[in-house]
Design a protein around this motif. Structure first.
Motif, mmCIF file in Angstrom:
data_model
loop_
_atom_site.group_PDB
_atom_site.id
_atom_site.type_symbol
_atom_site.label_atom_id
_atom_site.label_comp_id
_atom_site.label_asym_id
_atom_site.label_seq_id
_atom_site.Cartn_x
_atom_site.Cartn_y
_atom_site.Cartn_z
ATOM 1 N N SER A 77 0.832 -1.202 0.000
ATOM 2 C CA SER A 77 0.000 0.000 0.000
ATOM 3 C C SER A 77 0.863 1.248 0.000
ATOM 4 C CB SER A 77 -0.929 0.022 1.219
ATOM 5 O OG SER A 77 -0.187 0.197 2.407
ATOM 6 N N GLY A 78 0.363 2.267 -0.660
ATOM 7 C CA GLY A 78 0.972 3.588 -0.611
ATOM 8 C C GLY A 78 -0.093 4.560 -0.152
ATOM 9 N N SER A 79 0.134 5.209 0.983
ATOM 10 C CA SER A 79 -0.929 5.979 1.613
ATOM 11 C C SER A 79 -0.732 7.483 1.488
ATOM 12 C CB SER A 79 -1.044 5.615 3.098
ATOM 13 O OG SER A 79 -1.388 4.257 3.245
ATOM 14 N N ALA A 80 -1.848 8.173 1.315
ATOM 15 C CA ALA A 80 -1.912 9.625 1.350
ATOM 16 C C ALA A 80 -3.056 9.994 2.292
ATOM 17 C CB ALA A 80 -2.125 10.187 -0.051
ATOM 18 N N THR A 81 -3.498 11.226 2.237
ATOM 19 C CA THR A 81 -4.499 11.725 3.166
ATOM 20 C C THR A 81 -5.641 12.380 2.390
ATOM 21 O OG1 THR A 81 -2.638 12.186 4.666
ATOM 22 C CG2 THR A 81 -4.780 13.058 5.302
ATOM 23 N N GLY A 82 -6.786 12.466 2.997
ATOM 24 C CA GLY A 82 -7.935 13.146 2.408
ATOM 25 C C GLY A 82 -8.878 13.555 3.515
ATOM 26 N N PHE A 83 -9.951 14.263 3.148
ATOM 27 C CA PHE A 83 -10.941 14.660 4.154
ATOM 28 C C PHE A 83 -12.321 14.706 3.519
ATOM 29 C CE2 PHE A 83 -9.180 18.496 2.288
ATOM 30 C CZ PHE A 83 -10.291 19.285 2.019
ATOM 31 N N PRO A 84 -13.369 14.322 4.282
ATOM 32 C CA PRO A 84 -14.714 14.237 3.734
ATOM 33 C C PRO A 84 -15.390 15.603 3.599
ATOM 34 C CG PRO A 84 -14.689 13.469 6.002
ATOM 35 C CD PRO A 84 -13.281 13.801 5.654
ATOM 36 N N LEU A 85 -16.178 15.736 2.533
ATOM 37 C CA LEU A 85 -16.966 16.943 2.292
ATOM 38 C C LEU A 85 -18.453 16.718 2.538
ATOM 39 C CD1 LEU A 85 -15.230 18.109 -1.010
ATOM 40 C CD2 LEU A 85 -14.975 19.150 1.257
ATOM 41 N N THR A 86 -18.899 15.457 2.425
ATOM 42 C CA THR A 86 -20.297 15.114 2.670
ATOM 43 C C THR A 86 -20.371 13.818 3.466
ATOM 44 O OG1 THR A 86 -20.622 13.738 0.689
ATOM 45 C CG2 THR A 86 -20.942 16.122 0.433
ATOM 46 N N ARG A 87 -21.533 13.571 4.032
ATOM 47 C CA ARG A 87 -21.731 12.346 4.797
ATOM 48 C C ARG A 87 -21.739 11.104 3.906
ATOM 49 N NH1 ARG A 87 -23.066 12.890 10.020
ATOM 50 N NH2 ARG A 87 -23.657 14.957 10.783
ATOM 51 N N ASP A 88 -22.194 11.273 2.656
ATOM 52 C CA ASP A 88 -22.412 10.099 1.800
ATOM 53 C C ASP A 88 -21.237 9.754 0.899
ATOM 54 O OD1 ASP A 88 -22.611 12.251 0.118
ATOM 55 O OD2 ASP A 88 -24.497 11.638 -0.800
ATOM 56 N N GLY A 89 -20.015 10.107 1.316
ATOM 57 C CA GLY A 89 -18.842 9.566 0.640
ATOM 58 C C GLY A 89 -18.042 10.492 -0.246
ATOM 59 N N ILE A 90 -18.462 11.751 -0.425
ATOM 60 C CA ILE A 90 -17.668 12.673 -1.234
ATOM 61 C C ILE A 90 -16.519 13.211 -0.391
ATOM 62 C CG2 ILE A 90 -17.682 14.851 -2.508
ATOM 63 C CD1 ILE A 90 -20.591 14.331 -3.224
#
Length: 248
Positions: A77-90
């Motif tokens: 695995s190669g990991s990065a980061t992200g953050f949610p904008l909506t409850r339903d997965g965006i």
């Protein structure tokens, strides 16, 4: 170990034909130029900076690429980061995270350890290094978008530098500038520490609102030609307005 859990969970998704190939994600990414995503307003939920890490950690996603190295039969695995904008997965991450080609698929892990396949690219902008994607079947706690942060204001980053998952650092906004080699937009420079694996992390103000997104670093060397004797590492981030441009 969290990385082992990531690999096991994503490999099961692949075995069950629940993932989208990385080649298809790349194709969608190239077709996403000019598109916008409609998302609801997210209310603030951090009212004390002392509780910021505890409250925002569950909204810090691990964005993982699964690949085989060619030297063995195991998944890596190669990991990065992200953050949610909506409850339903965006969710949001860097364009360059989604633009990887040497792998099988992308998936995300939320703060509760649940793993979801990345199913769709909704919008993207290569110049600002921002992409908005969808994780199939996810239930996230989204982060609110804040107003542009002033120079000198506090910023916080929760990310996954080099596999150090959920690492917290604090700094301030140091500069807004159009840089050599990146002249098409104004970048936000911050003093909070981060490294590879932090790409796509939210840059948060004291209220836990997103004021930018981690993108890259620039090392300033005393000897520019030989690139030796490093003196300073500058964190370059896409400001929140670059994210807003992809949102209706």
């Amino acid at each position: 170990m969290l990385e082992a859990k990531l690999i096991e969970g994503i490999s099961k998704l692949i075995e069950n034909n629940q993932t989208v190939p990385l080649a298809e994600i790349n194709k969608q990414l190239k077709q996403s130029v000019g598109k916008k995503v409609k998302i609801p307003r997210v209310p603030s939920f951090v009212f004390d900076p002392q509780s910021l890490y505890e409250l925002c950690k569950p909204s810090t996603l691990i964005v993982s690429k699964l690949y085989k190295c060619g030297r063995c039969t195991h998944w890596h695995s190669g990991s990065a980061t992200g953050f949610p904008l909506t409850r339903d997965g965006i969710f949001a991450t860097n364009y360059h995270v989604a633009a990887q080609t040497d792998g099988q698929t992308l998936a995300v892990m939320d703060g509760q350890g649940k793993i979801y396949p990345v199913s769709e690219v909704l919008a993207g902008d290569k110049d600002s290094d921002v992409a908005i994607l969808r994780a199939q079947g996810a239930e996230f706690r989204p982060l609110p978008l804040g107003e542009p942060a002033k120079i000198g204001s506090n910023v916080h980053v929760i990310s996954h530098p080099d596999g150090m998952f959920y690492y917290y650092s604090k700094g301030m906004v140091s500069l807004y500038d159009r840089l050599k080699g990146k002249p098409r937009m104004e970048w936000m420079a911050i003093s909070a520490d981060y490294a590879r694996g932090s790409s796509g992390a939210a840059v948060l103000n004291d209220s836990g609102e997103v004021v930018g997104m981690v993108a890259s670093t620039i090392t300033i060397n005393y000897d520019r030609e030989k690139k030796t004797n490093p003196q300073m590492v500058v964190g370059l981030c896409a400001p929140v307005e670059a994210i807003r441009r992809l949102i209706e």
